[in-house]
Design a protein around this motif. Structure first.
Motif, PDB file in Angstrom:
ATOM      1  N   TYR A  35      43.711  48.682  20.411  1.00 49.34           N
ATOM      2  CA  TYR A  35      44.768  49.680  20.415  1.00 49.34           C
ATOM      3  C   TYR A  35      46.017  49.172  21.141  1.00 49.34           C
ATOM      4  N   ALA A  36      45.808  48.430  22.218  1.00 45.32           N
ATOM      5  CA  ALA A  36      46.950  47.932  22.992  1.00 45.32           C
ATOM      6  C   ALA A  36      47.658  46.775  22.289  1.00 45.32           C
ATOM      7  N   GLY A  37      46.924  46.074  21.408  1.00 44.21           N
ATOM      8  CA  GLY A  37      47.526  44.969  20.654  1.00 44.21           C
ATOM      9  C   GLY A  37      48.074  43.880  21.565  1.00 44.21           C
ATOM     10  N   VAL A  38      49.280  43.429  21.267  1.00 42.09           N
ATOM     11  CA  VAL A  38      49.868  42.315  22.018  1.00 42.09           C
ATOM     12  C   VAL A  38      50.237  42.723  23.453  1.00 42.09           C
ATOM     13  N   PHE A  39      50.145  44.016  23.778  1.00 40.74           N
ATOM     14  CA  PHE A  39      50.409  44.428  25.162  1.00 40.74           C
ATOM     15  C   PHE A  39      49.379  43.853  26.129  1.00 40.74           C
ATOM     16  N   TRP A  40      48.234  43.391  25.569  1.00 38.83           N
ATOM     17  CA  TRP A  40      47.226  42.735  26.402  1.00 38.83           C
ATOM     18  C   TRP A  40      47.777  41.455  27.019  1.00 38.83           C
ATOM     19  N   ILE A  41      48.826  40.893  26.423  1.00 39.17           N
ATOM     20  CA  ILE A  41      49.451  39.693  26.984  1.00 39.17           C
ATOM     21  C   ILE A  41      49.947  39.967  28.404  1.00 39.17           C
ATOM     22  N   VAL A  42      50.378  41.210  28.647  1.00 36.40           N
ATOM     23  CA  VAL A  42      50.846  41.602  29.986  1.00 36.40           C
ATOM     24  C   VAL A  42      49.721  42.251  30.793  1.00 36.40           C
ATOM     25  N   LEU A  43      48.902  43.092  30.145  1.00 40.77           N
ATOM     26  CA  LEU A  43      47.860  43.824  30.858  1.00 40.77           C
ATOM     27  C   LEU A  43      46.797  42.902  31.446  1.00 40.77           C
ATOM     28  N   GLU A  44      46.410  41.876  30.704  1.00 37.66           N
ATOM     29  CA  GLU A  44      45.353  40.976  31.164  1.00 37.66           C
ATOM     30  C   GLU A  44      45.749  40.205  32.423  1.00 37.66           C
ATOM     31  N   PRO A  45      46.913  39.540  32.446  1.00 41.88           N
ATOM     32  CA  PRO A  45      47.284  38.836  33.685  1.00 41.88           C
ATOM     33  C   PRO A  45      47.511  39.776  34.864  1.00 41.88           C
ATOM     34  N   LEU A  46      48.028  40.993  34.600  1.00 40.20           N
ATOM     35  CA  LEU A  46      48.191  41.964  35.679  1.00 40.20           C
ATOM     36  C   LEU A  46      46.839  42.303  36.306  1.00 40.20           C
ATOM     37  N   ALA A  47      45.830  42.472  35.462  1.00 42.12           N
ATOM     38  CA  ALA A  47      44.486  42.760  35.959  1.00 42.12           C
ATOM     39  C   ALA A  47      43.951  41.579  36.768  1.00 42.12           C
ATOM     40  N   ASN A  48      44.178  40.352  36.271  1.00 35.48           N
ATOM     41  CA  ASN A  48      43.723  39.166  36.992  1.00 35.48           C
ATOM     42  C   ASN A  48      44.378  39.065  38.367  1.00 35.48           C
ATOM     43  N   ILE A  49      45.693  39.271  38.407  1.00 39.78           N
ATOM     44  CA  ILE A  49      46.426  39.182  39.672  1.00 39.78           C
ATOM     45  C   ILE A  49      45.898  40.226  40.660  1.00 39.78           C
ATOM     46  N   ALA A  50      45.677  41.451  40.179  1.00 36.99           N
ATOM     47  CA  ALA A  50      45.187  42.526  41.053  1.00 36.99           C
ATOM     48  C   ALA A  50      43.796  42.213  41.589  1.00 36.99           C
ATOM     49  N   VAL A  51      42.911  41.712  40.723  1.00 38.76           N
ATOM     50  CA  VAL A  51      41.540  41.400  41.137  1.00 38.76           C
ATOM     51  C   VAL A  51      41.515  40.263  42.148  1.00 38.76           C
ATOM     52  N   PHE A  52      42.240  39.187  41.845  1.00 38.06           N
ATOM     53  CA  PHE A  52      42.263  38.045  42.769  1.00 38.06           C
ATOM     54  C   PHE A  52      42.877  38.436  44.109  1.00 38.06           C
ATOM     55  N   HIS A  53      43.916  39.280  44.075  1.00 38.79           N
ATOM     56  CA  HIS A  53      44.556  39.714  45.312  1.00 38.79           C
ATOM     57  C   HIS A  53      43.572  40.513  46.163  1.00 38.79           C
ATOM     58  N   PHE A  54      42.822  41.405  45.536  1.00 39.83           N
ATOM     59  CA  PHE A  54      41.846  42.210  46.268  1.00 39.83           C
ATOM     60  C   PHE A  54      40.734  41.341  46.862  1.00 39.83           C
ATOM     61  N   ILE A  55      40.169  40.443  46.052  1.00 36.37           N
ATOM     62  CA  ILE A  55      39.029  39.636  46.504  1.00 36.37           C
ATOM     63  C   ILE A  55      39.418  38.707  47.643  1.00 36.37           C
ATOM     64  N   PHE A  56      40.535  37.974  47.448  1.00 44.30           N
ATOM     65  CA  PHE A  56      40.868  36.938  48.430  1.00 44.30           C
ATOM     66  C   PHE A  56      41.688  37.464  49.611  1.00 44.30           C
ATOM     67  N   SER A  57      42.225  38.678  49.495  1.00 38.83           N
ATOM     68  CA  SER A  57      43.001  39.231  50.611  1.00 38.83           C
ATOM     69  C   SER A  57      42.205  40.222  51.450  1.00 38.83           C
ATOM     70  N   TYR A  58      41.254  40.949  50.807  1.00 33.35           N
ATOM     71  CA  TYR A  58      40.548  41.998  51.526  1.00 33.35           C
ATOM     72  C   TYR A  58      39.042  41.766  51.661  1.00 33.35           C
ATOM     73  N   VAL A  59      38.454  40.948  50.799  1.00 36.79           N
ATOM     74  CA  VAL A  59      37.017  40.691  50.866  1.00 36.79           C
ATOM     75  C   VAL A  59      36.751  39.382  51.605  1.00 36.79           C
ATOM     76  N   PHE A  60      37.197  38.268  51.025  1.00 33.08           N
ATOM     77  CA  PHE A  60      36.967  36.968  51.670  1.00 33.08           C
ATOM     78  C   PHE A  60      38.016  36.655  52.746  1.00 33.08           C
ATOM     79  N   ARG A  61      39.210  37.244  52.601  1.00 30.60           N
ATOM     80  CA  ARG A  61      40.292  37.065  53.571  1.00 30.60           C
ATOM     81  C   ARG A  61      40.554  35.589  53.872  1.00 30.60           C
ATOM     82  N   VAL A  62      40.719  34.823  52.812  1.00 28.20           N
ATOM     83  CA  VAL A  62      40.987  33.391  52.953  1.00 28.20           C
ATOM     84  C   VAL A  62      42.440  33.194  53.362  1.00 28.20           C
ATOM     85  N   ARG A  63      42.670  32.349  54.350  1.00 26.68           N
ATOM     86  CA  ARG A  63      44.018  32.040  54.808  1.00 26.68           C
ATOM     87  C   ARG A  63      44.207  30.530  54.861  1.00 26.68           C
TER      88      ARG A  63
END
Length: 267
Positions: A35-63
């Protein structure tokens, strides 16, 4: 030799409509039925950025040490290498089957076969490039943009040449050796960990580090991070990156040109 190297790009310019058709086919084929069609081009990387930010900033807290990696944030460091790697990996995997996957077209229709691997490289530059652009916007919002960013188009163009070299070489080789497709997953997994996507080169022991510099993606990722995170540009590293990309492209385009006459017979 020089004409042979620029010949695929001349063909792409001459047959722009055909090339656009192949790229559209790959893009719409990837998102067909959604249904989203080519909008996944933007939605997918946004989801990746959000997930990686959460994992490495709040779970593993890698610095990281900002003096070494250019930023304390592991997420920013990782994403700076992750998107260029995604573009390269997707271009390699897609282009490998670009000729054999269009066997009916290659054997029955007269057209520039070079457009098939080229379209397989352009597609990931459009899809994952959208994610990389969002990453750049995030850096701009953080106030990280600087004069060194002026070199970014030069690095992206060299990265494109590197991807094209691998695309031409693999797409032609797979026609004659189909086992390459089966081993490609293992190859790309090893190549990923042999590239400094997850770690800075300073974390690698010196004897092993010299081997990693044989990998052209090490130069690519170093150039991207120097420009975007460190605010610097090292001509020596870029010159070696450009040399490796040009040599690989020359080899790939030469082999593709020499072997394409036999494609119809083998396919």
């Amino acid at each position: 030799m020089i004409f042979q190297m620029i010949h695929p790009f001349l063909l792409a310019q001459r047959h722009t409509t055909v090339l656009k058709g192949f790229v559209k086919k790959e893009l719409y084929g990837r998102y067909a039925g959604s249904y989203a069609g080519v909008f996944w081009i933007v939605l997918e990387p946004l989801a990746n950025i959000a997930v990686f930010h959460f994992i490495f900033s709040y779970v593993f807290r890698v610095r990281f040490d900002a003096a070494v990696s250019g930023t304390e944030s592991f997420t920013l460091y990782f994403l700076c290498g992750y998107f260029p790697w995604l573009i390269f990996s997707d271009a390699v995997v897609r282009s490998a089957s670009s000729v054999v996957g269009n066997a009916g077209l290659v054997t029955k229709v007269i057209f520039p076969v070079e457009l098939l691997p080229l379209s397989s490289v352009l597609t990931p530059f459009l899809t994952h490039g959208a994610g990389f652009f969002l990453y750049l916007l995030y850096l701009v919002a953080k106030g990280s943009a600087g004069p060194s960013w002026l070199y970014l188009p030069l690095i992206v163009a060299t990265h494109f040449v590197l991807c094209c070299g691998m695309a031409f070489l693999l797409s032609a080789l797979v026609v004659f050796v189909r086992d390459i497709l089966q081993s490609l997953g293992i190859l790309m997994m090893v190549w990923f960990y042999a590239s400094p996507v997850l770690y800075p080169l300073s974390f690698v022991p010196e004897p092993i580090r010299s081997w990693l510099w044989a990998n052209p993606m090490t130069y690519a990722l170093t150039c991207f991070r120097d420009v975007l995170l460190n605010g610097s540009f090292h001509w020596t590293i870029f010159a070696l990156f450009a040399m490796k990309a040009t040599v690989l492209y020359a080899l790939g385009s030469w082999f593709f040109t020499r072997s394409k006459r036999a494609f119809a017979d083998v396919l």
